[in-house]
Design an enzyme around this catalytic site. Structure first.
Site, short mmCIF file in Angstrom:
data_model
loop_
_atom_site.label_atom_id
_atom_site.label_comp_id
_atom_site.label_asym_id
_atom_site.label_seq_id
_atom_site.Cartn_x
_atom_site.Cartn_y
_atom_site.Cartn_z
N GLU A 110 -8.11 -5.37 5.11
CA GLU A 110 -7.99 -5.08 3.68
C GLU A 110 -6.82 -5.86 3.06
O GLU A 110 -6.90 -6.28 1.91
CB GLU A 110 -7.81 -3.57 3.48
N ASN B 284 0.88 -1.17 0.00
CA ASN B 284 0.00 0.00 0.00
C ASN B 284 0.91 1.22 0.00
O ASN B 284 1.44 1.60 1.04
CB ASN B 284 -0.89 -0.05 1.25
N HIS C 17 -12.97 2.80 0.26
CA HIS C 17 -12.95 1.79 1.33
C HIS C 17 -13.62 0.49 0.84
O HIS C 17 -14.13 -0.29 1.66
CB HIS C 17 -13.71 2.24 2.60
N ARG D 151 -2.55 -2.18 -3.46
CA ARG D 151 -3.76 -1.40 -3.25
C ARG D 151 -3.69 -0.19 -4.18
O ARG D 151 -2.70 0.53 -4.20
CB ARG D 151 -3.84 -0.93 -1.81
N ARG E 127 -11.68 15.97 7.69
CA ARG E 127 -12.49 16.32 6.50
C ARG E 127 -13.91 16.69 6.89
O ARG E 127 -14.49 16.08 7.78
CB ARG E 127 -12.57 15.13 5.54
#
Ligand code: ADP
Length: 405
Positions: free
Chosen positions: A383, A7, A179, A90, A240
């Site tokens: 993941e 990743n 996600h 990823r 955010r």
């Protein structure tokens, strides 16, 4: 089989070496400050951790260092690089082109490059990670697993924004969602834990970490999700804003004399929990500050929980009912207080939280009462495992096809 999962971020690279058949993790680690100075933390299973400042001018140097520690005579877990059968990467954005994971070839690299305008910070870093691996391991098959792919099953009514249609056809403006590997993994695990086929379950998955999104997984497929064209949409997050009235941007440009870029940066990095509380983006800090009486920290928590509660309600509406709610990622896996607060008021959906069962962290559990008509679950996301499983499957399929030829 051994699969290395990568990743790659712009200055970091997370890795995990695992056996997809036994699901055993052999080692994991993180290279940070690539191109600045460099630091590696390598955690081999059952062995001492290697934690050191090591100079990494670029991602290729980082991958070489990962190979060095993986094959090291003390910290290592394999004898040499040839033991790595495949690499799974990823990739954040696959646009509309990538609806599944794929074996990486020239055309796929072009496709990932074509998506750069949609993810200008992430896809270039992912590409750099893939190219660095290809340079160091030229003969090892590589697979790309996309954050967006799981959501490509959304119907147009869920992904079309009500803006001029040519923004979609000419500029690719639509809801993509992110996600995806996490929502896919926890919904599958939920079905397994409930002992029911996923094809008959309507599950609201809540990935609540630094980034946060919910997904309506109906009969195994994503039919709607809260993140949109970018990960800015939907829930408020650590820093955010989440979904806001689009007119606020232009208003703040006028009122405060900011550039559009400055507003965008504030919405990304100075908003969310940090923006409301003025304390921190980290929920641990917020909970501590709120416990000491900090009202804005409490307000940030209240806003977050209220929005997640509303989202779960909208998931039920989108799916025509709800059989289970799943909590995952940093906040979802660790904070019993936030989970309880989010579920307050959702009893009308047949979701009854058991306070004792909810008193759990970081492990799989059904946390609703035994008589709750619908179920609430805690499932740590994984993941890396999804990436490794997809990688192993695709590489084996390709090998089988080559043999048939
Ligand atoms: P990312 O989106 O960066 O992968 P994670 O899923 O690792 O994020 O979640 C990180 C967040 O999880 C932290 O910012 C923190 O707010 C939250 N978190 C971790 N542990 C706890 C805890 N014990 N209680 C509350 N929140 C926690």
């Amino acid at each position: 089989m051994k699969v290395l999962v990568i990743n790659a971020g712009s200055s970091s690279l997370k890795y995990q070496l695992l056996d997809p058949d036994t699901k055993e993790v052999l080692a994991k680690g993180l290279c940070e400050r690539i191109g600045i100075d460099g630091h590696i933390k390598h955690t081999p299973t059952g062995k001492d951790v290697y934690d050191a400042d090591r100079y990494m001018p670029d991602h290729e140097a980082a991958i070489k260092l990962v190979m060095e520690v993986l094959t090291h005579n003390y910290y290592g877990v394999i004898k040499d690089m040839s033991e790595i059968d495949a690499v799974g990467h990823r990739v954040v954005h696959g646009g509309e082109e990538f609806t599944h994971s794929v074996i990486i070839d020239r055309a796929v690299m072009k496709g990932i490059r074509d998506c750069i305008p949609l993810a200008p910070l992430h896809n270039p870093a992912n590409i750099t990670g893939i190219e660095a691996c290809q340079d160091v391991m030229p003969n090892t098959p590589m697979v790309a697993v996309f954050d967006t792919a799981f959501h490509q099953t959304m119907p147009p009514k869920a992904y079309i924004y009500a803006v001029p249609y040519r923004w979609y056809t000419e500029n690719k403006v639509r809801r993509y969602g992110f996600h995806g590997t996490s929502h896919q993994y926890v919904s599958q695990r939920a079905a397994e834990m409930l002992g029911r086929p996923i094809e008959e379950l309507r599950i609201a998955t809540c990935h609540l970490g630094n980034g946060a999104s919910t997904c309506s997984v109906k009969f195994g497929k994503s039919i709607d999700t809260s993140m949109g064209f970018t990960p800015q949409d939907g829930l408020p997050m650590g820093t955010r804003a989440g979904a806001i009235d689009a007119a606020i941007t232009e208003y703040i440009v006028d009122q405060r004399g900011y550039s559009g870029k400055r507003v965008e940066s504030a919405l990304n990095k100075e908003s969310g929990m940090l923006g409301i509380s003025g304390v921190s983006s980290d929920f641990r800090d917020l909970e501590a500050a709120a416990a000491e009486g900090n009202e804005r920290a409490q307000l940030a928590i209240d806003v977050f929980c209220y929005k997640v509660t509303k989202r779960i309600g909208s998931c039920a509406a989108a799916m025509g009912g709800l059989d289970a709610v799943v909590f995952t990622a940093g906040v979802g896996e660790n904070s019993a207080t936030l989970r309880a607060k989010i579920m307050e008021g959702l009893e009308f959906l047949g979701l009854k939280m058991d306070p004792e069962k909810n008193n759990v962290r970081g492990k799989e559990a059904i946390i609703s009462t035994d008589d709750s008509p619908n179920k609430i679950l805690l499932i740590p996301t994984n993941e890396e495992l999804v990436i490794a499983l997809d990688t192993a499957r695709l590489v084996r399929e390709q090998e089988a096809a080559v043999k048939e030829d």
